[in-house]
Design a protein around this motif. Structure first.
Motif, mmCIF file in Angstrom:
data_model
loop_
_atom_site.group_PDB
_atom_site.id
_atom_site.type_symbol
_atom_site.label_atom_id
_atom_site.label_comp_id
_atom_site.label_asym_id
_atom_site.label_seq_id
_atom_site.Cartn_x
_atom_site.Cartn_y
_atom_site.Cartn_z
ATOM 1 N N LEU A 176 12.150 -8.166 6.905
ATOM 2 C CA LEU A 176 10.879 -7.884 7.229
ATOM 3 C C LEU A 176 10.121 -7.671 5.796
ATOM 4 C CD1 LEU A 176 8.626 -7.939 9.315
ATOM 5 C CD2 LEU A 176 9.138 -5.629 9.550
ATOM 6 N N ARG A 177 10.688 -6.807 4.862
ATOM 7 C CA ARG A 177 10.021 -6.547 3.731
ATOM 8 C C ARG A 177 9.714 -7.653 2.747
ATOM 9 N NH1 ARG A 177 9.591 -1.081 1.969
ATOM 10 N NH2 ARG A 177 9.837 -1.902 -0.232
ATOM 11 N N THR A 178 10.699 -8.579 2.764
ATOM 12 C CA THR A 178 10.624 -9.823 2.010
ATOM 13 C C THR A 178 9.406 -10.769 2.623
ATOM 14 O OG1 THR A 178 12.883 -9.724 1.333
ATOM 15 C CG2 THR A 178 11.950 -11.882 1.192
ATOM 16 N N LEU A 179 9.673 -10.863 3.798
ATOM 17 C CA LEU A 179 8.533 -11.866 4.506
ATOM 18 C C LEU A 179 7.245 -11.228 4.392
ATOM 19 C CD1 LEU A 179 8.015 -14.128 6.563
ATOM 20 C CD2 LEU A 179 8.138 -12.352 8.409
ATOM 21 N N LEU A 180 6.817 -9.969 4.331
ATOM 22 C CA LEU A 180 5.794 -9.493 3.966
ATOM 23 C C LEU A 180 5.459 -8.893 2.698
ATOM 24 C CD1 LEU A 180 5.373 -7.103 7.352
ATOM 25 C CD2 LEU A 180 4.578 -9.428 6.839
ATOM 26 N N GLU A 181 6.153 -9.470 1.661
ATOM 27 C CA GLU A 181 6.058 -9.034 0.307
ATOM 28 C C GLU A 181 4.592 -9.017 -0.106
ATOM 29 O OE1 GLU A 181 8.305 -9.533 -4.102
ATOM 30 O OE2 GLU A 181 8.759 -11.053 -2.352
ATOM 31 N N GLY A 182 3.973 -7.981 -0.872
ATOM 32 C CA GLY A 182 2.677 -8.100 -1.237
ATOM 33 C C GLY A 182 1.649 -7.681 -0.145
ATOM 34 N N LEU B 196 5.819 2.722 -5.777
ATOM 35 C CA LEU B 196 5.791 1.463 -6.506
ATOM 36 C C LEU B 196 6.464 0.213 -5.414
ATOM 37 C CD1 LEU B 196 6.712 3.074 -9.923
ATOM 38 C CD2 LEU B 196 4.350 2.141 -9.012
ATOM 39 N N LEU B 197 7.874 0.630 -5.077
ATOM 40 C CA LEU B 197 8.307 -0.501 -4.419
ATOM 41 C C LEU B 197 7.469 -0.739 -3.089
ATOM 42 C CD1 LEU B 197 11.875 0.977 -4.473
ATOM 43 C CD2 LEU B 197 11.111 -0.899 -5.739
ATOM 44 N N ASN B 198 6.880 0.149 -2.397
ATOM 45 C CA ASN B 198 6.213 -0.206 -1.153
ATOM 46 C C ASN B 198 4.943 -1.217 -1.694
ATOM 47 O OD1 ASN B 198 8.104 0.657 0.562
ATOM 48 N ND2 ASN B 198 7.149 2.652 0.513
ATOM 49 N N HIS B 199 4.539 -1.120 -2.843
ATOM 50 C CA HIS B 199 3.366 -1.847 -3.377
ATOM 51 C C HIS B 199 3.582 -3.198 -3.962
ATOM 52 C CE1 HIS B 199 1.079 1.770 -2.128
ATOM 53 N NE2 HIS B 199 -0.045 1.081 -2.279
ATOM 54 N N GLY B 200 4.917 -3.484 -3.924
ATOM 55 C CA GLY B 200 5.187 -4.907 -4.596
ATOM 56 C C GLY B 200 5.924 -4.887 -5.807
ATOM 57 N N ALA B 201 6.353 -3.838 -6.397
ATOM 58 C CA ALA B 201 6.769 -3.404 -7.715
ATOM 59 C C ALA B 201 8.009 -4.509 -7.813
ATOM 60 C CB ALA B 201 7.355 -2.316 -8.209
ATOM 61 N N VAL B 202 8.157 -5.294 -9.228
ATOM 62 C CA VAL B 202 9.179 -6.035 -9.389
ATOM 63 C C VAL B 202 10.442 -5.260 -9.520
ATOM 64 C CG1 VAL B 202 10.404 -7.644 -10.923
ATOM 65 C CG2 VAL B 202 8.046 -7.853 -10.335
ATOM 66 N N LEU C 67 -2.892 2.710 -7.090
ATOM 67 C CA LEU C 67 -2.234 1.474 -6.236
ATOM 68 C C LEU C 67 -3.395 1.288 -5.113
ATOM 69 C CD1 LEU C 67 1.506 2.500 -6.098
ATOM 70 C CD2 LEU C 67 0.483 0.662 -7.583
ATOM 71 N N ALA C 68 -3.596 2.332 -4.374
ATOM 72 C CA ALA C 68 -4.604 2.139 -3.131
ATOM 73 C C ALA C 68 -6.009 1.403 -3.632
ATOM 74 C CB ALA C 68 -4.977 3.339 -2.633
ATOM 75 N N ARG C 69 -6.268 1.698 -5.098
ATOM 76 C CA ARG C 69 -7.396 1.157 -5.689
ATOM 77 C C ARG C 69 -7.232 -0.150 -6.234
ATOM 78 N NH1 ARG C 69 -12.561 3.850 -4.804
ATOM 79 N NH2 ARG C 69 -11.808 5.996 -3.722
ATOM 80 N N GLY C 70 -6.045 -0.601 -6.120
ATOM 81 C CA GLY C 70 -5.862 -2.124 -6.941
ATOM 82 C C GLY C 70 -5.068 -2.134 -8.038
ATOM 83 N N ALA C 71 -4.621 -0.947 -8.494
ATOM 84 C CA ALA C 71 -3.935 -1.120 -9.854
ATOM 85 C C ALA C 71 -2.781 -2.043 -9.949
ATOM 86 C CB ALA C 71 -3.444 0.129 -10.243
ATOM 87 N N ASN C 72 -2.716 -2.608 -10.833
ATOM 88 C CA ASN C 72 -1.538 -3.999 -11.083
ATOM 89 C C ASN C 72 -0.448 -3.257 -11.267
ATOM 90 O OD1 ASN C 72 -0.029 -5.864 -11.802
ATOM 91 N ND2 ASN C 72 -1.648 -6.897 -13.044
ATOM 92 N N VAL C 73 0.439 -3.121 -10.165
ATOM 93 C CA VAL C 73 1.953 -2.479 -10.078
ATOM 94 C C VAL C 73 2.962 -3.086 -11.020
ATOM 95 C CG1 VAL C 73 2.923 -3.823 -8.382
ATOM 96 C CG2 VAL C 73 3.409 -1.452 -8.533
#
Length: 455
Positions: A421-427, A341-347, A302-308
């Motif tokens: 705040l999490r919704t505001l900063l999503e992604g 996964l959730l912190n990296h924007g998983a649906v 995820l840190a390297r940009g994997a598509n979550v």
């Protein structure tokens, strides 16, 4: 290799060879070069191989009894004998009366292969000095294959110096380098093979695996590092469409092996391996790492940009994969994967499916905690209480009582602020939080830190 041998009518004789008839099983014939007593190679004639059924000779070879081997293999005596032994594989065989029985498959071997496979270096050296054909392989693999499979670097060195082919192909399509990438003890064998010209990118015939695939699959970081240093290719795909990174992420491993596999993946990724390479089933490294509940590898990808949120052919994302295995991977701490996964924007899971998740994952309450805390509101009904066995509720009373109580009271204002705040900063959540100098407790709270209770 088992030490059980066919009986012989005259066990007191030294060597009484008989014609060997299974010529169709020979993978490679006598080598033209063998080691002479002074260490140099010399040519010898190719004699038809002879069969040895003498128990005394066989026992001397299997036990590494140098005195007896010297007695039986004198100068001028036949060295390239064919010996039939019982293998490790069971198979059904038919008798003359038409009855079938399950018995061990018989394997053909040689004195050179026996001593190499068991690390009997003194006996091996003697046989080479007596002119043993170094690549003779009536059973489908050479002595070098056996030495590498046994991680015997000393034997491998002797064979290579005697002219053993470092790229010899076994009957099942493996080269020596593939066999010595399965054990952490074989690193010196790898070095020797590469020094003697073994191809670092050769592939197995059936699976199309390279040595890097094999080493990655077995979690051998030192092997991976050495192979990469010698130019191993990162993006070669095997029969299943896996790159070495896919192979490492896909391999099931125990909690105590998680660090080893993380180190392998780290080496591959830092060397430029594609983090979004898909196999034949469109499984990406992230999908596979989630199936194995390895949070370290998941965080790395995820840190390297994997598509979550990428889907495989079955329509599953990485979050689906970890939720499917969470109940069977409790010791791997699957909650760490879910949170990452959730912190990296998983649906997120559709709220109507949370009850189904609860039925599958109630043994891991922190997985439920992370999921529920990713929503501002969750509709909890009596069905939720019925979904969790009473013994599980008794084991985690505080958490499940707080979960069930959400059915008749709202979430705390603090939690609602977190969701806003999490919704505001999503992604952008992790990027923004890394730039804010927040207190550690608040930082963890925003990243769904575990409290084992819901407010």
């Amino acid at each position: 290799m088992d030490c059980t041998f066919p009986l012989c009518s005259a066990t007191q004789r030294s060597l009484q060879p008989a014609r060997w008839k299974n010529s169709h099983s020979v993978r490679s014939h006598h080598s033209e070069h063998s080691l002479s007593p002074d260490g140099s190679g010399h040519q010898h004639s190719c004699l038809e191989p002879l069969e040895c059924r003498d128990l005394l000779v066989q026992n001397a070879l299997f036990t590494g009894d140098l005195d007896m081997v010297q007695k039986y293999f004198t100068k001028g005596a036949a060295v390239d004998l064919v010996i039939e032994t019982r293998g490790d594989v069971l198979r059904w065989t038919s008798t003359k009366r038409g009855l079938w029985s399950l018995s061990y498959e018989q394997e053909l071997t040689t004195p050179l292969l026996i001593t190499a496979s068991r690390g009997h270096t003194a006996c091996l050296r003697l046989l080479l000095l007596r002119g043993a054909a170094v690549d003779f392989a009536p059973g489908g693999r050479t002595a070098l294959h056996a030495a590498c499979a046994a991680s015997s670097a000393v034997c491998a060195r002797l064979l290579l110096r005697a002219g053993a082919h470092p790229e010899a192909l076994s009957e099942d399509g493996h080269r020596p380098l593939h066999l010595c990438c399965k054990s952490s003890d074989s690193i010196e064998c790898v070095r020797l093979l590469l020094q003697h010209g073994a191809s670092v990118n050769s592939q197995t015939e059936e699976e199309n695996d390279t040595a890097l695939h094999v080493a990655s699959r077995h979690g051998l970081a030192e092997h991976v590092q050495l192979l990469l240093h010698h130019g191993a290719e990162l993006e070669v795909k095997n029969k299943e469409g896996q790159t070495p990174l896919n192979a490492a992420c896909a391999q099931h491993h125990q909690p105590q092996d998680m660090d080893r596999y993380y180190r392998v993946c780290q080496l591959l990724v830092e060397s430029g391996a594609s983090i979004n390479a898909a196999d034949r089933d469109r499984q990406h490294p992230l999908h596979l790492a989630c199936k194995n509940a390895n949070a370290q590898i998941v965080e790395l990808l995820l840190a390297r940009g994997a598509n979550v949120n990428v889907m495989n052919y079955g329509g599953n994302t990485a979050l689906h994969n970890i939720l499917q295995v969470a109940a069977y991977k409790l010791e791997h701490r699957p909650e760490l994967v879910v949170r990452a996964l959730l912190n990296h924007g998983a649906v997120r899971v559709w709220p109507g499916s949370l009850l189904k998740v609860l039925r599958y994952c109630h043994l891991c309450p922190r997985v439920i905690e992370a999921l529920v805390n990713s929503y501002s509101h969750v509709r909890v009904s009596e069905d939720w209480e019925a979904a969790v066995p009473a013994e599980v509720v008794q084991k985690y009373p505080c958490f499940y009582q707080s979960l069930f109580s959400l059915g008749h009271k709202p979430r705390s204002l603090q939690h609602l602020a977190r969701c806003c705040l999490r919704t505001l900063l999503e992604g952008r959540l992790l990027l923004v939080l890394s730039q804010l100098h927040l207190p550690s407790a608040l930082h963890q709270f925003l990243l769904l830190g575990f409290e084992d209770v819901l407010y």
